[in-house]
Design a protein around this motif. Structure first.
Motif, PDB file in Angstrom:
ATOM      1  N   ARG A  98      19.603 -58.347  49.308  1.00 37.47           N
ATOM      2  CA  ARG A  98      20.065 -59.336  48.333  1.00 37.47           C
ATOM      3  C   ARG A  98      21.379 -59.966  48.800  1.00 37.47           C
ATOM      4  N   GLY A  99      21.386 -61.302  48.938  1.00 33.99           N
ATOM      5  CA  GLY A  99      22.610 -62.007  49.306  1.00 33.99           C
ATOM      6  C   GLY A  99      22.506 -62.694  50.651  1.00 33.99           C
ATOM      7  N   HIS A 100      22.031 -63.946  50.661  1.00 36.41           N
ATOM      8  CA  HIS A 100      21.862 -64.660  51.925  1.00 36.41           C
ATOM      9  C   HIS A 100      23.198 -64.887  52.619  1.00 36.41           C
ATOM     10  N   GLU A 101      24.276 -64.956  51.821  1.00 43.91           N
ATOM     11  CA  GLU A 101      25.601 -65.190  52.397  1.00 43.91           C
ATOM     12  C   GLU A 101      26.054 -64.063  53.310  1.00 43.91           C
ATOM     13  N   LEU A 102      25.422 -62.901  53.229  1.00 45.00           N
ATOM     14  CA  LEU A 102      25.796 -61.763  54.062  1.00 45.00           C
ATOM     15  C   LEU A 102      25.282 -61.882  55.491  1.00 45.00           C
ATOM     16  N   ALA A 103      24.353 -62.794  55.711  1.00 47.88           N
ATOM     17  CA  ALA A 103      23.686 -62.875  57.015  1.00 47.88           C
ATOM     18  C   ALA A 103      24.653 -63.188  58.150  1.00 47.88           C
ATOM     19  N   ARG A 120      15.081 -53.532  60.492  1.00 43.69           N
ATOM     20  CA  ARG A 120      15.310 -54.969  60.659  1.00 43.69           C
ATOM     21  C   ARG A 120      15.727 -55.542  59.310  1.00 43.69           C
ATOM     22  N   LEU A 121      16.906 -56.154  59.248  1.00 44.26           N
ATOM     23  CA  LEU A 121      17.460 -56.653  57.994  1.00 44.26           C
ATOM     24  C   LEU A 121      17.113 -58.127  57.809  1.00 44.26           C
ATOM     25  N   HIS A 122      16.643 -58.449  56.624  1.00 45.10           N
ATOM     26  CA  HIS A 122      16.239 -59.819  56.300  1.00 45.10           C
ATOM     27  C   HIS A 122      16.964 -60.217  55.014  1.00 45.10           C
ATOM     28  N   PHE A 123      17.919 -61.130  55.124  1.00 47.16           N
ATOM     29  CA  PHE A 123      18.761 -61.502  53.990  1.00 47.16           C
ATOM     30  C   PHE A 123      18.139 -62.678  53.230  1.00 47.16           C
ATOM     31  N   VAL A 124      18.161 -62.570  51.895  1.00 44.10           N
ATOM     32  CA  VAL A 124      17.610 -63.646  51.067  1.00 44.10           C
ATOM     33  C   VAL A 124      18.600 -63.990  49.961  1.00 44.10           C
ATOM     34  N   ASP A 125      18.488 -65.227  49.458  1.00 45.63           N
ATOM     35  CA  ASP A 125      19.388 -65.650  48.395  1.00 45.63           C
ATOM     36  C   ASP A 125      19.067 -64.896  47.106  1.00 45.63           C
ATOM     37  N   ARG A 126      20.043 -64.838  46.231  1.00 50.53           N
ATOM     38  CA  ARG A 126      19.932 -63.997  45.040  1.00 50.53           C
ATOM     39  C   ARG A 126      18.860 -64.488  44.071  1.00 50.53           C
ATOM     40  N   SER A 127      18.664 -65.781  43.987  1.00 48.60           N
ATOM     41  CA  SER A 127      17.623 -66.312  43.114  1.00 48.60           C
ATOM     42  C   SER A 127      16.238 -65.867  43.576  1.00 48.60           C
ATOM     43  N   THR A 128      15.987 -65.981  44.869  1.00 44.63           N
ATOM     44  CA  THR A 128      14.705 -65.531  45.413  1.00 44.63           C
ATOM     45  C   THR A 128      14.551 -64.025  45.232  1.00 44.63           C
ATOM     46  N   THR A 133       9.166 -59.835  42.982  1.00 42.65           N
ATOM     47  CA  THR A 133       7.910 -59.191  42.581  1.00 42.65           C
ATOM     48  C   THR A 133       6.812 -60.194  42.246  1.00 42.65           C
ATOM     49  N   GLU A 134       7.148 -61.480  42.148  1.00 42.01           N
ATOM     50  CA  GLU A 134       6.128 -62.504  41.898  1.00 42.01           C
ATOM     51  C   GLU A 134       5.255 -62.624  43.143  1.00 42.01           C
ATOM     52  N   PRO A 135       3.939 -62.615  42.996  1.00 45.57           N
ATOM     53  CA  PRO A 135       3.054 -62.588  44.174  1.00 45.57           C
ATOM     54  C   PRO A 135       3.340 -63.675  45.196  1.00 45.57           C
ATOM     55  N   ALA A 136       3.543 -64.901  44.750  1.00 45.02           N
ATOM     56  CA  ALA A 136       3.763 -65.992  45.704  1.00 45.02           C
ATOM     57  C   ALA A 136       5.104 -65.832  46.430  1.00 45.02           C
ATOM     58  N   ILE A 137       6.126 -65.406  45.688  1.00 41.35           N
ATOM     59  CA  ILE A 137       7.444 -65.205  46.309  1.00 41.35           C
ATOM     60  C   ILE A 137       7.386 -64.047  47.289  1.00 41.35           C
ATOM     61  N   LEU A 138       6.737 -62.957  46.886  1.00 41.58           N
ATOM     62  CA  LEU A 138       6.622 -61.806  47.777  1.00 41.58           C
ATOM     63  C   LEU A 138       5.866 -62.170  49.049  1.00 41.58           C
TER      64      LEU A 138
END
Length: 303
Positions: A98-103, A120-128, A133-138
């Motif tokens: 959680r937190g794309h700004e950390l990348a 392997r770390l994958h950073f994403v923005d907090r809204s996403t 857990t939403e199928p399309a987002i996941l």
């Protein structure tokens, strides 16, 4: 990846099960007629500590060599444990953070440990992240992480497999306790623990997050794991200390004192809040005289 059947069997890591049950002499409990036991899940395994072993082992056992993807914040105990399990069992792991700004920043000690263990770390923005857990987002997250065929373990590790794995915690306690208390993040450990307790015993959860949402989550977890409610459990929401990853000077002072009294390193974000809660409840008269109270030590301080 090692790839051998033995390496992929969590039992090959030789966990210390059942974990030790330790009685402690503490006058603050004794004067109220309460006997205090510590269930030392922090001694199950040197790297997969406490409820992390109980929750992750069933999930890794079903991975069948595939990459394991899971989720957490920048200081997540769950991410660290998943990364360690992947290294020990020879499985690839991906942590969605959680937190794309950390990348673009240097990794903190917690995420550095994850990376050192091969995650392997994958950073994403907090809204996403909130919608993960939403199928399309996941599905989109898995594509962007190049892990479309991965086994997905939810944040905190709490799913039906984990809940069934935590049932053994209650079974291990058997007739040794009347009430068992533990700190709760996502509720999976409590859901399984309550299911494994002997009749007449109860579980008390101390949430470490604010929000009051956990009771519904625990009921849903038990539905998925067992097809309906199991065991007797309750929550006390007063002891979160301001929310996840937050402590107070009072809590730090309490933890230092408990360490001094009993020689037990007290993890602050979960275990300290639970121990402080059971002492407060004891002093409030919440437990009848003659009660045997067990506090589950679900982790230890991160070095």
């Amino acid at each position: 990846m090692n790839g051998t059947d033995t390496a992929l069997d969590p039992a090959s890591l030789r966990p210390r099960l059942p974990s030790p049950l330790q009685e402690v002499a503490d006058g603050r409990f004794e004067r109220h007629g309460v006997r205090l036991l510590l269930k030392r899940d922090d001694l199950i395994h040197p790297e997969l500590v406490g409820n992390k072993w109980r929750k992750l082992a069933p999930n890794f056992a079903t991975a069948d060599g595939r990459t394991v993807v899971t989720f957490g914040g920048a200081y997540s105990n769950h991410l660290r444990a998943t990364a360690a399990a992947g290294r020990l069992l020879g499985l690839s792991t991906v942590g969605v953070v959680r937190g794309h700004e950390l990348a673009g920043r240097p990794l903190n000690p917690s995420l550095s440990r994850c990376a050192a263990d091969g995650m392997r770390l994958h950073f994403v923005d907090r809204s996403t992240y909130r919608r993960k857990t939403e199928p399309a987002i996941l599905a989109a997250l898995l594509r962007s992480a190049d892990a479309e065929d991965a086994v997905v373990v939810p944040e905190g590790g709490s799913n039906a497999e984990a809940v069934r794995g935590c049932r053994a915690l209650g079974e291990e306690l058997g007739e040794h306790t009347d009430v068992v208390a533990l700190a709760c993040g996502t509720g999976g450990t409590l859901a399984g623990l309550a299911a494994g307790l002997s009749p007449g015993r109860s579980a008390l959860g101390i949430p470490v997050l604010k929000g009051g949402f956990l009771a519904d989550d625990i009921r849903r977890l038990q539905d998925r794991a067992f097809g309906g409610p199991r065991g007797t459990w309750s929550l006390d929401d007063r002891f979160h200390g301001g929310g996840y990853a937050r402590t107070t000077p009072e809590l730090d002072s309490f933890a230092e004192d408990f360490e001094h009294r009993h020689g037990l390193p007290v993890e602050r974000l979960y275990v300290a809040k639970m121990l402080h809660a059971v002492l407060t409840l004891t002093q409030e008269g919440a437990f009848p005289r003659g009660t045997t109270l067990t506090a589950v030590v679900t982790g230890r301080p991160f070095p």
